[in-house]
Design a protein around this motif. Structure first.
Motif, short mmCIF file in Angstrom:
data_model
loop_
_atom_site.label_atom_id
_atom_site.label_comp_id
_atom_site.label_asym_id
_atom_site.label_seq_id
_atom_site.Cartn_x
_atom_site.Cartn_y
_atom_site.Cartn_z
N CYS B 20 45.22 -11.81 -4.58
CA CYS B 20 46.52 -12.59 -4.83
C CYS B 20 47.38 -13.08 -3.38
CB CYS B 20 47.41 -11.77 -5.39
SG CYS B 20 48.24 -10.50 -4.46
N SER B 21 48.30 -13.96 -3.49
CA SER B 21 49.13 -14.19 -2.50
C SER B 21 50.36 -13.37 -2.45
CB SER B 21 49.59 -15.94 -2.62
OG SER B 21 48.35 -16.63 -2.72
N GLY B 22 50.24 -12.50 -2.84
CA GLY B 22 51.60 -11.51 -2.96
C GLY B 22 52.29 -11.35 -1.55
N ILE B 23 53.45 -11.63 -1.34
CA ILE B 23 54.36 -11.95 -0.14
C ILE B 23 55.37 -10.55 0.08
CG2 ILE B 23 55.86 -13.55 -0.79
CD1 ILE B 23 55.61 -14.95 1.93
N GLY B 24 55.46 -10.03 -1.11
CA GLY B 24 56.71 -9.15 -1.04
C GLY B 24 56.53 -7.71 -0.94
N LYS B 25 55.16 -7.21 -1.12
CA LYS B 25 54.93 -5.62 -1.07
C LYS B 25 53.73 -5.44 -0.21
CE LYS B 25 57.43 -3.98 -4.93
NZ LYS B 25 57.33 -3.59 -6.04
N CYS B 77 49.78 -6.81 -7.74
CA CYS B 77 50.81 -6.33 -8.75
C CYS B 77 50.55 -6.75 -10.17
CB CYS B 77 52.30 -6.98 -8.32
SG CYS B 77 52.60 -8.66 -8.97
N CYS B 81 48.40 -12.63 -10.53
CA CYS B 81 48.62 -14.03 -10.35
C CYS B 81 47.05 -14.58 -10.09
CB CYS B 81 49.28 -14.40 -9.05
SG CYS B 81 51.08 -14.27 -9.65
N ALA B 114 54.67 -5.14 3.80
CA ALA B 114 54.15 -6.50 3.41
C ALA B 114 53.59 -7.16 4.61
CB ALA B 114 55.07 -7.43 2.97
#
Lengths: 243, 146
Positions: B20-25, B77, B81, B114
């Motif tokens: 995923c491109s998770g940028i928050g955690k 998460c 996504c 993150a």
């Protein structure tokens, strides 16, 4: 700087290429350290995988996109699914040949990556300032302080804020300051307060009449930070403990 | 799968691993670093990744890749996504790995942030990379048998 409306930053995060990693790290640097009070972000894929509230992002926030290549996925994706982009940045336009020396994995990070992230983050922060000045004084974001993303993308990390006289206050550079002091071996407790205060005041304006309040609040925040870290210092990479 | 890799005949991977491109955690960072451990160290040349953003914008080549290769989605998460965007591109999600769920077994551990992983974060990353590689080897074997 206004005010209530926050500037949105959408990074492409391109997983295939080093420039994608740079977009993500530079965006986080702006959010956590350079402009924590005035910026929010969202994972780009949430425009498709999320819900209507996520797709409203660019309509709620004047938005800067940061792309790692000429495909401009962040810009195109944001405009396709959310709203008009105010500023479109492309890493290669800003960093040029520097990108070739960078890495996509943190395992391989070295000084080139660090410098590239710093430069890109400074450019993003400058664009944030320009956009912020253009925001009308009385404009209010519907959701100040957060985005609607359930994974808390837009929320600053806990160490970016302190509790000051009952209010939650974001302090510029605080996560970086805490990480640095922790790395230097500063122990939490009454003895740390002056050093934390002095370091924080370099990056964050603290009026003389507020110094005592800040002193206690910063010491408490640093103690909480150290508790979260436990005995281990955070490391950016197993190879590069100095970064 | 794209820049510098246009000659797909020489470097055709057998499995696509898509974080995923998770940028928050920290979960997003772990998903990406686990994927890089697989593509760069455990299965170089046999497993590759693709930018999720390319799927978001409907890039033809990226869509073709996820349709013609078995994909392992690695999501940080519960929004999933990576999995959802592969599916929206009509790709083949053979395995879905959820970092958020996997990390529950490390009760009380601090994985980092993150942007930075702690020692515990790197250890968890390696565990998840092993899980991805095991699934990728299974898919590769099945593909060969077919």
């Amino acid at each position: 700087m206004s005010r209530e409306t926050k500037v949105g930053i959408i990074a492409c995060s391109g997983e295939e290429i080093a420039a994608g990693t740079l977009t993500r790290l530079a965006t986080r640097r702006v959010l956590e350290m350079l402009r924590p009070q005035s910026t929010v972000t969202l994972c780009l894929p949430l425009f498709l995988a999320g819900e209507e509230q996520e797709r409203r992002f660019a309509r709620l926030h004047p938005t800067i996109t940061v792309d790692g290549c000429d495909k401009l996925c962040a810009k195109r994706g944001t405009e396709q699914y959310s709203g008009q982009v105010q500023v479109s940045l492309n890493v290669s336009d800003i960093l040029g040949d520097r990108v070739a020396k960078c890495h996509r994995s943190a395992r391989d990070f070295d000084r080139s990556d660090e410098e590239a992230v710093f430069l890109l983050a400074e450019r993003i922060a400058a664009e944030v300032d320009s956009l912020s000045q253009a925001i009308p004084e009385n404009e209010v974001s519907p959701n100040p302080g957060t985005t609607s993303c359930g994974c808390s993308c837009g929320s600053p990390p806990p160490e970016a804020n302190i509790q000051l006289d009952g209010k939650n206050v974001a302090v510029n550079g605080l996560p970086l300051i805490f990480a640095h002091l922790h790395k230097q071996g500063l122990r939490p407790g009454p003895g740390c307060a002056e050093q934390v205060l002095q370091t924080a005041s370099i990056y964050h304006e603290i009026r003389d009449e507020d110094r005592e309040s800040y002193r206690g609040a910063l010491a408490a925040a640093y103690e909480a930070y150290c508790r979260r870290q436990g005995a281990d210092l955070l490391q950016l990479s197993p190879k590069n403990k100095e970064l | 799968m794209r820049q510098g890799k246009a000659d797909m005949k020489d470097t055709e991977p057998q499995v696509l691993v898509v974080p995923c491109s998770g940028i928050g955690k920290v979960h997003g960072l772990i998903s990406r670093e686990a994927v890089y451990e697989v593509t760069d160290k455990r299965m170089p040349g046999r497993a590759e990744t693709v930018c999720l953003a390319l799927l978001v914008t409907g890039d033809d080549l990226a869509q073709q890749q996820v349709r013609t290769h078995p994909c392992i989605a690695v999501d940080g998460c519960p929004k999933l996504c990576a999995k959802k965007n592969i599916e929206l591109s009509e790709g083949n999600v053979a395995v879905s790995i959820r970092v958020h769920d996997t990390l529950k077994k490390y009760r009380g551990a601090q994985f980092g942030s993150a942007t930075q992983l702690s020692e515990a974060g790197w250890a968890a990353t390696s565990d998840i990379a092993a899980e991805i590689a095991e699934a990728a080897e299974r898919l590769t074997a099945a593909k060969t048998e077919a």
